[in-house]
Motif scaffolding. Structure first.
Motif, PDB file in Angstrom:
ATOM      1  N   TRP A  29       1.090  -1.071   0.238  1.00  0.00           N
ATOM      2  CA  TRP A  29      -0.395  -0.291   0.066  1.00  0.00           C
ATOM      3  C   TRP A  29       0.335   1.258   0.268  1.00  0.00           C
ATOM      4  N   LYS A  30       1.999   0.867   0.943  1.00  0.00           N
ATOM      5  CA  LYS A  30       3.347   2.322   0.786  1.00  0.00           C
ATOM      6  C   LYS A  30       3.569   2.480  -0.381  1.00  0.00           C
ATOM      7  N   THR A  31       3.685   1.620  -0.522  1.00  0.00           N
ATOM      8  CA  THR A  31       5.022   2.445  -2.237  1.00  0.00           C
ATOM      9  C   THR A  31       3.246   2.870  -3.782  1.00  0.00           C
ATOM     10  N   LEU A  32       2.038   1.781  -3.530  1.00  0.00           N
ATOM     11  CA  LEU A  32       1.205   2.650  -4.689  1.00  0.00           C
ATOM     12  C   LEU A  32       0.884   3.633  -4.132  1.00  0.00           C
ATOM     13  N   ILE A  33       0.419   4.682  -3.454  1.00  0.00           N
ATOM     14  CA  ILE A  33       0.742   5.752  -2.808  1.00  0.00           C
ATOM     15  C   ILE A  33       1.966   6.641  -2.856  1.00  0.00           C
ATOM     16  N   SER A  34       3.197   6.143  -2.593  1.00  0.00           N
ATOM     17  CA  SER A  34       3.712   6.882  -2.556  1.00  0.00           C
ATOM     18  C   SER A  34       4.556   7.181  -4.443  1.00  0.00           C
ATOM     19  N   LYS A  35       4.053   6.438  -5.217  1.00  0.00           N
ATOM     20  CA  LYS A  35       3.523   6.146  -6.931  1.00  0.00           C
ATOM     21  C   LYS A  35       2.647   7.889  -7.232  1.00  0.00           C
ATOM     22  N   GLY A  36       2.200   7.690  -6.320  1.00  0.00           N
ATOM     23  CA  GLY A  36       1.504   8.798  -7.181  1.00  0.00           C
ATOM     24  C   GLY A  36       0.022   8.220  -7.486  1.00  0.00           C
ATOM     25  N   ILE A  37      -0.454   6.860  -7.341  1.00  0.00           N
ATOM     26  CA  ILE A  37      -1.287   6.339  -7.764  1.00  0.00           C
ATOM     27  C   ILE A  37      -2.191   6.731  -7.138  1.00  0.00           C
ATOM     28  N   LEU A  38      -3.756   6.916  -6.822  1.00  0.00           N
ATOM     29  CA  LEU A  38      -4.845   7.548  -6.726  1.00  0.00           C
ATOM     30  C   LEU A  38      -5.769   6.087  -5.921  1.00  0.00           C
ATOM     31  N   CYS A  39      -5.740   6.375  -4.312  1.00  0.00           N
ATOM     32  CA  CYS A  39      -6.443   4.931  -3.284  1.00  0.00           C
ATOM     33  C   CYS A  39      -6.704   5.325  -2.330  1.00  0.00           C
ATOM     34  N   ALA A  40      -8.039   4.219  -2.387  1.00  0.00           N
ATOM     35  CA  ALA A  40      -9.004   4.787  -1.408  1.00  0.00           C
ATOM     36  C   ALA A  40      -9.111   3.099  -0.763  1.00  0.00           C
ATOM     37  N   GLY A  41      -9.514   3.329   0.622  1.00  0.00           N
ATOM     38  CA  GLY A  41      -9.579   2.387   1.649  1.00  0.00           C
ATOM     39  C   GLY A  41     -10.887   1.979   1.429  1.00  0.00           C
ATOM     40  N   GLY A  42     -11.241   0.698   1.816  1.00  0.00           N
ATOM     41  CA  GLY A  42     -12.347  -0.340   1.640  1.00  0.00           C
ATOM     42  C   GLY A  42     -12.242  -1.816   2.665  1.00  0.00           C
ATOM     43  N   SER A  43     -13.189  -2.298   2.335  1.00  0.00           N
ATOM     44  CA  SER A  43     -13.551  -3.954   3.892  1.00  0.00           C
ATOM     45  C   SER A  43     -13.785  -4.563   2.507  1.00  0.00           C
ATOM     46  N   LEU A  82     -12.092   1.320  11.534  1.00  0.00           N
ATOM     47  CA  LEU A  82     -11.344   1.628  12.289  1.00  0.00           C
ATOM     48  C   LEU A  82     -10.313   0.370  12.290  1.00  0.00           C
ATOM     49  N   LEU A  83     -10.774  -0.725  12.037  1.00  0.00           N
ATOM     50  CA  LEU A  83      -9.672  -1.885  11.698  1.00  0.00           C
ATOM     51  C   LEU A  83      -9.077  -1.894  10.661  1.00  0.00           C
ATOM     52  N   GLY A  84      -9.491  -1.145   9.115  1.00  0.00           N
ATOM     53  CA  GLY A  84      -8.997  -0.972   8.401  1.00  0.00           C
ATOM     54  C   GLY A  84      -7.541  -0.421   8.285  1.00  0.00           C
ATOM     55  N   ILE A  85      -7.854   0.435   9.309  1.00  0.00           N
ATOM     56  CA  ILE A  85      -7.274   2.068   9.368  1.00  0.00           C
ATOM     57  C   ILE A  85      -5.945   1.347   9.949  1.00  0.00           C
ATOM     58  N   GLN A  86      -6.605   0.606  11.436  1.00  0.00           N
ATOM     59  CA  GLN A  86      -5.316  -0.041  11.957  1.00  0.00           C
ATOM     60  C   GLN A  86      -4.643  -1.099  11.498  1.00  0.00           C
ATOM     61  N   SER A  87      -4.861  -2.196  10.391  1.00  0.00           N
ATOM     62  CA  SER A  87      -4.237  -2.873   9.341  1.00  0.00           C
ATOM     63  C   SER A  87      -3.272  -1.998   9.008  1.00  0.00           C
ATOM     64  N   ALA A  88      -3.757  -0.877   8.506  1.00  0.00           N
ATOM     65  CA  ALA A  88      -2.991  -0.300   6.802  1.00  0.00           C
ATOM     66  C   ALA A  88      -1.519   0.181   7.773  1.00  0.00           C
ATOM     67  N   VAL A  89      -1.819   0.444   9.369  1.00  0.00           N
ATOM     68  CA  VAL A  89      -0.966   1.178  10.519  1.00  0.00           C
ATOM     69  C   VAL A  89       0.288   0.367  10.567  1.00  0.00           C
ATOM     70  N   LEU A  90      -0.039  -0.791  11.074  1.00  0.00           N
ATOM     71  CA  LEU A  90       0.516  -1.904  12.013  1.00  0.00           C
ATOM     72  C   LEU A  90       0.653  -3.070  10.817  1.00  0.00           C
ATOM     73  N   ARG A  91       0.419  -3.250  10.538  1.00  0.00           N
ATOM     74  CA  ARG A  91       0.298  -5.087   9.095  1.00  0.00           C
ATOM     75  C   ARG A  91       0.678  -5.643   9.908  1.00  0.00           C
TER      76      ARG A  91
END
Length: 529
Positions: free
Chosen positions: A411-425, A435-444
């Motif tokens: 996810w971080k690489t994709l965002i860093s390349k300037g690709i528009l990314c959205a979050g879902g479940s 909040l679980l999705g946000i936490q997963s993106a932060v902690l992995r």
């Protein structure tokens, strides 16, 4: 309605750390932000309500960029198997559910996951037949790319040893050529067509159950794909018209249209208004990692006999995308494996969207550096599901091998390349809680391991970037970046109010934050008592 919101921490998401003291809302739109005293002086009147946050923390409304809303409601109504960790527990739950059913009804369950078993093993008809010799049973795997059925269901669908695999699907057979009761991807359709159609009342009930549950999770909207799974497309359309369009259950519904439903959908009157709109044409390019049906460039490490399932051959995929263009639509394509992703990029290059528009690729779990660079140059946006990291690790490492993991779930690489990314479940496949999705993106971290490691830690997102997926990202992917996803003048008054500040706590505690209020169009639709 006029209201001044104040008395808490209001994060605008205009930039990292940006806050405002108060927000003035009129008729569902933010008319001003700034100091409480200034807004009170400018807009205060007997008709203006003052709403104190009482120290709570307000964000732009969280929006799930990819879910199956009616399916999520079904999970509230049907047999939910997602928390069970053994075959015996699943069979016991199914038997208990049967006691509630009329004599001739099918028994349908949702969410089994063999990776949670002590010894991972798929469910088959042999597990089910001894308890259910006569009643048809259909149990959906958590990914919804595989189902387990009993002999009665196979018989109802006319599936025998002589039934060939359909295009894009697999009927699993044993060494003697007999169906085992396990079906992957498009083969599921053979069973689903035999299931008696659901009623309008059932779909209505599932949709309202889903929306009410989403409110409690702080969601103000969702991008849903569910128009082709409940008989004629008019059935879910009527449910959205009745529950959402008129504002009875406010929720910002952006609906994808499955390619199998799009022609019929065009013929129908469509619900409209601030809560229902229609988006891209949905296509599936492959399956999922759990059933080894995601389409990979190289075979699965733990089963070299397969590299997955291609749902549509190259010619058909191109034809479907061309059909969308002829209808003036973008496409939203399910692509989990790297080969599926590559084939979708090839087809989009041949049939690009209009200038200023973009297609959506959903999941993008297994990529390589070349595909990431190529995607960054193309008119595409990505629907990411961060909680897949929590669900799929560590077993996915055995599926893919360590080399492929370097650019998987990146996810971080994709965002860093300037690709528009959205979050879902992808609910009901994953928990709908943002909040679980946000936490997963932060902690992995894996939800299967109590004190496990962060997987591919270099891809961990800062909290701000993770929240942006569910605010600015979900707005931008549907061209609403100038009206949703931020707290600023002219934006919709959709708010998610949390009990604490996600920037100020240990990310391991993010899932413990309460939703204090959910606000849509300036209206409080949920408030924690």
């Amino acid at each position: 309605m006029k209201a001044i919101w104040h008395g808490g921490f209001i994060y605008t998401m205009l930039e990292e750390g940006d806050r405002t003291e108060a927000v003035y809302v009129e008729d569902g739109v933010i008319k001003g932000t700034g100091s409480y005293e200034r807004l009170k002086e400018k807009y205060g009147s007997p008709e203006t309500e003052e709403i104190s946050l009482n120290g709570a923390v307000m964000f732009p409304g969280f929006v799930d960029s990819h879910l199956h809303l009616i399916g999520h409601g079904e999970k509230q109504l049907q047999l939910d198997l997602s928390a069970l960790t053994s075959k015996d527990a699943i069979l016991q739950a199914a038997k208990e559910r049967e006691r509630q059913l009329p004599k001739n009804d099918w028994l349908i369950g949702e969410g089994w996951n063999e990776n949670q078993f002590e010894t991972p093993d798929y469910l088959t008809k042999h597990d089910l037949d001894r308890l259910f010799p006569d009643r048809p049973v259909l149990l959906k795997r958590i990914c919804r790319h595989a189902i387990a059925v009993n002999s009665a269901a196979l018989q109802a669908a006319g599936i025998s040893r002589n039934t060939p695999d359909p295009d894009g699907g697999v009927i699993v057979k044993d060494a003697n050529g007999e169906p085992t009761g396990l079906l992957f991807d498009k083969a599921q359709d053979l069973i689903l067509k035999a299931v008696p159609p659901v009623s309008q009342h059932y779909v209505d009930e599932a949709l309202t159950a889903a929306i009410k549950d989403c409110w409690t999770k702080g969601l103000t909207g969702g991008h849903s794909e569910d128009l082709s799974y409940y008989g004629d497309v008019s059935v879910p359309m009527k449910a959205y018209e009745k529950a959402v369009a008129g504002g009875k259950y406010p929720f910002r519904c952006h609906l994808l249209v499955h390619h199998e439903a799009v022609d019929r959908w065009e013929q129908l009157d469509k619900p409209s208004g601030p809560y229902v709109e229609f988006g891209a044409m949905k296509i599936f390019a492959d399956g999922a990692l759990g059933g080894r049906t995601a389409l990979l460039k190289e075979p699965y490490q733990d089963d070299p006999s397969t590299n997955g399932v291609q749902v549509h051959d190259d010619e058909t995929l191109g034809r479907l995308i061309r059909k969308a263009r002829e209808k003036g639509m973008e496409v939203a394509v399910h692509a989990i494996g790297d080969l599926a992703f590559e084939k979708v990029l090839n087809a989009i290059e041949k049939h690009p969207p209009k200038n200023g528009r973009h297609d959506r690729l959903i999941h993008a779990q297994v990529l390589d550096n070349e595909l990431i660079e190529r995607a960054a140059r193309m008119p595409i946006a990505l629907d990411l599901q961060p909680h897949f990291v929590a669900s799929d690790f560590p077993w996915v490492i055995d599926r893919l091998g360590k080399d492929r993991m370097k650019t998987a779930f990146a996810w971080k690489t994709l965002i860093s390349k300037g690709i528009l990314c959205a979050g879902g479940s992808d609910a009901p496949i994953e928990p709908v809680d943002p909040l679980l999705g946000i936490q997963s993106a932060v902690l992995r971290k894996s939800s299967h391991e109590q004190n496990g490691p962060s997987y591919n830690e270099s891809e961990c997102l800062p909290v701000y970037e993770a929240i942006k997926l569910y605010t600015e990202g979900s707005a931008g992917i549907i061209y609403k970046e100038k009206s949703r996803g931020k707290i600023a003048e002219g934006y919709d008054a959709d708010f998610t109010v949390l009990s604490g500040d996600p920037f100020a706590i240990d990310p391991a505690q993010l899932h413990l934050l309460d939703i204090k209020k959910t606000v849509i169009n300036g209206q409080i639709v949920y408030e924690k008592s």
